[in-house]
Design a protein around this motif. Structure first.
Motif, PDB file in Angstrom:
ATOM      1  N   PHE A   1      15.996 -23.788 -16.285  1.00  0.00           N
ATOM      2  CA  PHE A   1      15.263 -23.864 -17.552  1.00  0.00           C
ATOM      3  C   PHE A   1      16.010 -24.749 -18.548  1.00  0.00           C
ATOM      4  O   PHE A   1      15.395 -25.553 -19.258  1.00  0.00           O
TER       5      PHE A   1
ATOM      6  N   PHE B   1       8.823 -23.538 -26.142  1.00  0.00           N
ATOM      7  CA  PHE B   1       9.825 -23.377 -25.077  1.00  0.00           C
ATOM      8  C   PHE B   1      10.167 -21.905 -24.850  1.00  0.00           C
ATOM      9  O   PHE B   1      10.402 -21.478 -23.727  1.00  0.00           O
ATOM     10  N   ALA B   2      10.217 -21.138 -25.952  1.00  0.00           N
ATOM     11  CA  ALA B   2      10.506 -19.707 -25.790  1.00  0.00           C
ATOM     12  C   ALA B   2       9.400 -19.030 -24.967  1.00  0.00           C
ATOM     13  O   ALA B   2       9.667 -18.190 -24.109  1.00  0.00           O
ATOM     14  N   ARG B   3       8.173 -19.412 -25.231  1.00  0.00           N
ATOM     15  CA  ARG B   3       7.059 -18.843 -24.452  1.00  0.00           C
ATOM     16  C   ARG B   3       7.157 -19.270 -22.993  1.00  0.00           C
ATOM     17  O   ARG B   3       6.838 -18.502 -22.086  1.00  0.00           O
ATOM     18  N   LEU B   4       7.590 -20.507 -22.803  1.00  0.00           N
ATOM     19  CA  LEU B   4       7.775 -20.970 -21.428  1.00  0.00           C
ATOM     20  C   LEU B   4       8.865 -20.152 -20.745  1.00  0.00           C
ATOM     21  O   LEU B   4       8.706 -19.719 -19.598  1.00  0.00           O
ATOM     22  N   TRP B   5       9.968 -19.896 -21.467  1.00  0.00           N
ATOM     23  CA  TRP B   5      11.068 -19.120 -20.885  1.00  0.00           C
ATOM     24  C   TRP B   5      10.618 -17.697 -20.543  1.00  0.00           C
ATOM     25  O   TRP B   5      11.034 -17.121 -19.544  1.00  0.00           O
ATOM     26  N   SER B   6       9.733 -17.136 -21.378  1.00  0.00           N
ATOM     27  CA  SER B   6       9.252 -15.782 -21.096  1.00  0.00           C
ATOM     28  C   SER B   6       8.429 -15.740 -19.814  1.00  0.00           C
ATOM     29  O   SER B   6       8.210 -14.677 -19.247  1.00  0.00           O
ATOM     30  N   ARG B   7       7.974 -16.912 -19.349  1.00  0.00           N
ATOM     31  CA  ARG B   7       7.186 -16.951 -18.106  1.00  0.00           C
ATOM     32  C   ARG B   7       7.896 -17.733 -17.016  1.00  0.00           C
ATOM     33  O   ARG B   7       7.311 -17.995 -15.964  1.00  0.00           O
TER      34      ARG B   7
ATOM     35  N   TYR C   1      14.615 -15.444 -27.912  1.00  0.00           N
ATOM     36  CA  TYR C   1      13.238 -15.136 -28.291  1.00  0.00           C
ATOM     37  C   TYR C   1      12.340 -15.035 -27.056  1.00  0.00           C
ATOM     38  O   TYR C   1      11.490 -14.145 -26.960  1.00  0.00           O
ATOM     39  N   GLY C   2      12.570 -15.940 -26.110  1.00  0.00           N
ATOM     40  CA  GLY C   2      11.788 -15.902 -24.866  1.00  0.00           C
ATOM     41  C   GLY C   2      12.023 -14.624 -24.094  1.00  0.00           C
ATOM     42  O   GLY C   2      11.096 -14.030 -23.544  1.00  0.00           O
TER      43      GLY C   2
ATOM     44  N   LEU D   1      16.162 -18.967 -25.801  1.00  0.00           N
ATOM     45  CA  LEU D   1      16.361 -18.010 -24.704  1.00  0.00           C
ATOM     46  C   LEU D   1      16.246 -16.571 -25.214  1.00  0.00           C
ATOM     47  O   LEU D   1      15.627 -15.726 -24.555  1.00  0.00           O
TER      48      LEU D   1
ATOM     49  N   ARG E   1      10.207 -11.841 -25.723  1.00  0.00           N
ATOM     50  CA  ARG E   1       8.773 -11.938 -25.398  1.00  0.00           C
ATOM     51  C   ARG E   1       8.514 -11.412 -23.994  1.00  0.00           C
ATOM     52  O   ARG E   1       7.529 -10.711 -23.752  1.00  0.00           O
ATOM     53  N   ARG E   2       9.401 -11.776 -23.055  1.00  0.00           N
ATOM     54  CA  ARG E   2       9.224 -11.317 -21.668  1.00  0.00           C
ATOM     55  C   ARG E   2       9.290  -9.793 -21.615  1.00  0.00           C
ATOM     56  O   ARG E   2       8.471  -9.130 -20.996  1.00  0.00           O
TER      57      ARG E   2
END
Lengths: 160, 354
Positions: A7, A40-46, B32-33, B30, B36-37
Motif C-alpha cells: 500500500f 487513500f484512507a478508504r482505499l487502505w480500509s479495503r 484513519y483507514g 493508515l 474505517r476498516r
C-alpha cells in the motif's frame, strides 16, 4: 492483515497525481490534499479486498472525484475561496489564468477535462469514474475545452 | 489512454498543477483507514448479529404461534403425577389412570373438545400403554392424550431432554388415520429417559378456535423438573464439588466406613464431619442405614448411570457422585444400603443413602 508495504508503494506512486487532479477540480490545495488523504484512507480500509493495482487506481480516483464533488457541493463558498487562494498557490500568470478559467467551468465539465485531458483517461473510464454516460462525458469534454480555450485565448494556448 | 485527448488543454492544466508537491500523510492515512476498516467490520458483524437475532426471534415467534390466553382454564394435575396441563373449562377430561408410571411420573389423561371416550381394542378405558381406537372420533373434535411411555429398554436411541414450554410444532405428524383425524405425537424425554408420550388429534372439520385451544393446551403441558424428587428428600449442592481424584475408590470407601462407625456409635459430632452440608444434621435422617455387625463397605463407582440419582437429583449430581455399597453380610441384597458421596475440598462427604 493487509500488505502495508504494498500500500505504501502504491500511495507514494499515486499520491501526487491524485492530489493534483483534486486540486484542478477543487482549485484549493488544502481541500485537494484532504480529499486525497481520505480517498487513500478508504482505499487502505479495503486494501486486500481490492486486489489488483488497476482496480486500486480506479477506486482511489473515483473516490477522490466523489469527495471533490461532495466538498464543492457541500460548500458553495469553496469555489470563491479557491479563486481567492490562487495567488498564494500560483505566482506565474499562466497558472493564475488557468485556475481562473477552471473556476468558471461547471464542476462536471471541469472533472471531465481534468480526467480526460490532464489525467489521460479514455471517455469510457471517465464515464465510469464520474458515474455517468459516455455521451454525457463527450459533451462535458467538448464544452469544457471550448470554454477553457475561449477564456484563456489563443495567446496562451499558442504560448503553451 | 484517451485517443481524443486535447494535448493543449492537458499542457495548460499541467502547468497549473505540476509544481504542487503534496504533503506526506501516510501515517494518518493508515490510522484513519484502519479505523474505517475496524468500524466496517464491526458494523458488518453487528448487522449480522442483529439480522440473525431478528431471524431467530421471528422463527421463535412464528414457530410458537400466537400466545393463547389461558386465563380461566382449568388445570389437571393428578395425585403426585409430577406433571400437569391446562384445558378450556368446557372440554372433557378422561382420567385413564392415576397409578401407571414411567420414570417417577404418574397417570394418564385424555382431554377432548367433544364427547368421545378413548378405549383400547379390548374396550378398556384404563389401559395406560395400550393402543387407542379412534373410530367414531367426531370430525369437529380435537383431543390430547398424555400417558406414560412404558419401558422400552435399548430399542430406541437416546434423545435430548424435552424443553418446556412445548410448541405444537414440536409434535410429529403421522401418516394419519384414513378418514379420521390428523394425528400427532411427541415423546417426552427427561433426565435422559423417555418417560411420557403426548398425542394429539385434530378432526378434519375442527374449528380454528379449537385448534388454537389445542395448541394452547400443548403449550401448557409441564413436567416437574424440580429436585429433589423420587427417592431423595435433598440433593447436594455442586458449588465446590471437585471431580474424582486419583484414588476415589479407597478414599470414598474410607469415608463411608467412618460414616457407618459414627452412625453405629451414635456419635453426632463424628457423623457431622463426614456428612455433607446439604443433608440434615443429626442421626435421624440416616435411620434406614443398616449398621449391624458384619457389614462391609464396597466401592461401586460413579453414580452417572444410577437412575435413582439421575431422576432424584439430576444428571449433574449423578456424574459427581460416587457410590459405596454397604453389604450387611446377609445373603439378602434388599438389606444392603448404597451410600452416595461427593468430594469436597475438605474430603469425601456422604450426602445420601438408599
Amino acid at each position: 492483515m493487509p500488505d502495508a508495504a504494498a500500500f505504501e508503494g502504491f500511495y507514494r506512486e499515486h499520491l501526487a497525481r491524485i492530489v493534483r487532479a483534486c486540486f484542478l477540480v477543487t482549485l484549493d490545495r488544502q481541500v485537494a490534499e484532504d480529499v486525497a488523504a481520505e480517498a487513500f484512507a478508504r482505499l487502505w480500509s479495503r486494501w486486500g479486498v481490492i486486489v489488483s493495482e488497476d482496480h486500486a487506481g480506479g477506486f482511489v480516483f473515483k473516490t477522490a472525484m466523489r469527495l471533490c464533488t461532495r466538498e464543492l457541493r457541500g460548500n458553495r463558498s469553496g469555489l470563491a475561496a479557491a479563486v481567492g487562494h490562487r495567488d498564494q498557490l500560483d505566482e506565474a500568470m499562466v497558472r493564475r489564468d488557468v485556475t481562473d478559467a477552471l473556476a468558471r467551468l461547471p464542476l462536471r465539465q471541469r472533472q471531465a477535462v481534468v480526467l480526460g485531458d490532464w489525467a489521460g483517461f479514455g471517455t469510457r473510464e471517465v464515464a465510469r469514474l464520474l458515474g455517468t454516460r459516455e455521451s454525457t462525458v463527450r459533451v462535458h469534454l467538448a464544452r469544457g475545452r471550448a470554454a477553457l480555450r475561449a477564456t484563456l485565448g489563443e495567446r496562451q494556448v499558442d504560448d503553451g | 489512454m484517451n485517443e481524443e485527448r486535447d494535448l493543449v488543454v492537458a499542457e495548460l492544466l499541467d502547468r497549473a498543477a505540476r509544481e504542487l508537491v503534496p504533503e506526506d500523510r501516510l501515517g494518518s492515512v493508515l490510522r484513519y483507514g484502519s479505523r474505517r476498516r475496524w468500524k466496517a467490520w464491526t458494523g458488518v458483524t453487528l448487522a449480522l448479529v442483529l439480522f440473525l437475532g431478528a431471524v431467530g426471534w421471528a422463527a421463535l415467534v412464528v414457530g410458537r404461534g400466537p400466545r393463547m390466553d389461558r386465563s380461566g382454564w382449568q388445570t389437571y394435575s393428578g395425585p403426585r403425577t409430577g406433571w400437569s396441563l391446562e384445558y378450556p373449562p368446557e372440554w372433557r377430561v378422561q382420567v385413564i389412570s392415576e397409578t401407571c408410571e414411567t420414570g417417577g411420573y404418574r397417570g394418564a389423561v385424555a382431554v377432548t373438545s367433544v364427547d368421545f371416550v378413548f378405549r383400547n381394542p379390548d374396550g378398556r378405558t384404563d389401559d395406560c400403554f395400550g393402543r387407542w381406537v379412534l373410530a367414531g372420533f367426531p370430525a369437529d373434535g380435537v383431543a390430547v392424550l398424555v400417558h406414560p411411555a412404558g419401558i422400552r429398554p435399548g430399542l430406541f436411541g437416546r434423545e435430548p431432554d424435552t424443553e418446556f414450554p412445548l410448541s405444537f410444532h414440536d409434535l410429529t405428524g403421522t401418516s394419519g388415520i384414513r378418514g379420521g383425524p390428523r394425528e400427532y405425537y411427541l415423546p417426552i424425554w427427561i433426565a435422559g429417559e423417555e418417560v411420557y408420550f403426548l398425542r394429539a388429534w385434530i378432526g378434519t372439520g375442527a374449528s380454528e378456535g379449537d385448534v388454537a385451544a389445542l395448541r394452547g393446551l400443548v403449550a401448557s403441558v409441564t413436567f416437574d423438573l424440580r429436585y429433589p424428587r423420587g427417592a431423595f428428600e435433598w440433593c447436594p449442592s455442586l458449588h465446590d464439588v471437585s471431580v474424582f481424584g486419583p484414588q476415589p475408590r479407597r478414599q470414598a470407601t474410607a469415608a463411608a466406613e467412618e460414616f457407618v462407625e459414627a452412625l453405629r456409635d451414635g456419635d453426632e459430632k463424628r457423623l457431622a464431619e463426614v456428612v455433607d452440608a446439604s443433608a440434615p444434621v443429626g442421626l435421624s435422617p440416616w435411620a434406614g442405614v443398616s449398621t449391624t455387625a458384619g457389614w462391609k463397605a464396597r466401592s461401586r463407582g460413579p453414580a452417572s448411570g444410577d437412575g435413582l440419582v439421575v431422576f432424584g437429583c439430576g444428571r449433574a449430581v449423578a456424574t459427581s457422585t460416587w457410590r459405596v455399597l454397604l453389604d450387611d453380610g446377609t445373603p439378602s441384597a434388599s438389606l444392603d444400603t448404597t451410600l452416595y458421596l461427593v468430594q469436597r475440598p475438605e474430603g469425601w462427604k456422604v450426602w445420601g443413602a438408599y
